[in-house]
Design a protein around this motif. Sequence first.
Motif, short mmCIF file in Angstrom:
data_model
loop_
_atom_site.label_atom_id
_atom_site.label_comp_id
_atom_site.label_asym_id
_atom_site.label_seq_id
_atom_site.Cartn_x
_atom_site.Cartn_y
_atom_site.Cartn_z
N ILE A 127 -25.00 3.03 -1.95
CA ILE A 127 -24.11 3.86 -0.89
C ILE A 127 -24.58 4.99 -0.46
O ILE A 127 -24.48 5.54 0.67
CB ILE A 127 -22.72 3.66 -1.84
CG1 ILE A 127 -22.18 2.28 -1.69
CG2 ILE A 127 -21.69 4.84 -1.16
CD1 ILE A 127 -20.72 2.15 -2.58
N LEU A 170 -22.78 5.67 3.35
CA LEU A 170 -21.56 4.93 3.53
C LEU A 170 -20.40 5.70 2.86
O LEU A 170 -19.91 5.61 1.73
CB LEU A 170 -21.73 3.57 2.75
CG LEU A 170 -22.84 2.68 3.03
CD1 LEU A 170 -22.73 1.23 2.44
CD2 LEU A 170 -22.73 2.48 4.65
N ALA A 221 -17.03 4.47 1.63
CA ALA A 221 -17.26 3.38 0.80
C ALA A 221 -16.67 3.82 -0.85
O ALA A 221 -16.97 5.10 -0.92
CB ALA A 221 -18.50 2.82 0.47
N SER A 257 -23.64 -2.76 6.60
CA SER A 257 -24.83 -2.20 5.98
C SER A 257 -26.15 -3.15 5.79
O SER A 257 -27.16 -3.03 6.17
CB SER A 257 -24.74 -1.21 5.01
OG SER A 257 -25.91 -0.80 4.56
N LEU A 297 -18.02 -2.12 5.16
CA LEU A 297 -18.90 -1.10 5.27
C LEU A 297 -20.26 -1.51 4.79
O LEU A 297 -21.28 -1.61 5.15
CB LEU A 297 -18.57 0.16 4.30
CG LEU A 297 -17.37 1.09 5.39
CD1 LEU A 297 -17.16 2.12 4.48
CD2 LEU A 297 -18.21 1.59 6.61
#
Length: 197
Positions: A23, A28, A31, A48, A44
Motif C-alpha cells: 500500500i 494507495l 487504502a 493497482s 484501490l
Amino acid sequence: MPVYMLYGFRWPRAGFTGIRVYIVLHNLEEATAEYLQQPLTTSLLLSSFQKTEAGIIDRLPQLQFIEQYDPEDTSDDAVSKPYAYVGAKVLSIPEAGGAPSGETSWTPEEIFKESPLDDKEAEALVELRDKYAAGERIGWYIVYNGDPERWFPPDEEEEGDMEGFEEDEEGGEDGDGEGGMRVIRRRRRRRRLLLLR
C-alpha cells in the motif's frame, strides 16, 4: 454476518511483500492496510494490481480480499489480524435463513464436485502468491467475518489535522495555505511507514 469459504492464500500484513508495504509503495493513500475488505480499499487494490500485474489479474476475474473479524472479540488482536485472505473463488454462507433454500450448509460434493479453478486461473493464483506471499499454502479456507462493512471511529489526530481545511464550492481547498491537503497526506503516509517498523 457471513462465513466465507474461499480458495486462495493468506497475504501477510507485515514483511517486504506484505500488505502494508504494498500500500505504501503503490501510494494507495486512501487504502486501509488493516482491513482490505473495506470497499474503497478493495477497489484501490484491484486497480493497482490491474496496473502492476495485469497478466495475472486478467486470469483471476473473481479475485476478492476477505478479512477475519469477530465483533465480539475485544482483545488487542481483534482489530487487525496478521494477514488477510486473497480468494480466487469465494463462496459466502449467509446468516441462517438467508439462503434461497433456507439452508446455510453445503455438502462436500457440492463444493468439491470440480476443481475450483481452471488451469489458467490456478497458474495465475500461484504466480500472485509467489510474488506477494511466498511460502503460504494455496487451498480452501473457512473465514468468519461478523461485520464485513465494519465501521471504525476516525483517527483523532487525522480529524485534528483536517481542522481549517474545507472544500469550497468549486472543490478546491480552503485552509492555512496552498498544499494543505498534501501535508495531511504526507502525515498519513508517515504514520503508515511507522506501522511498518
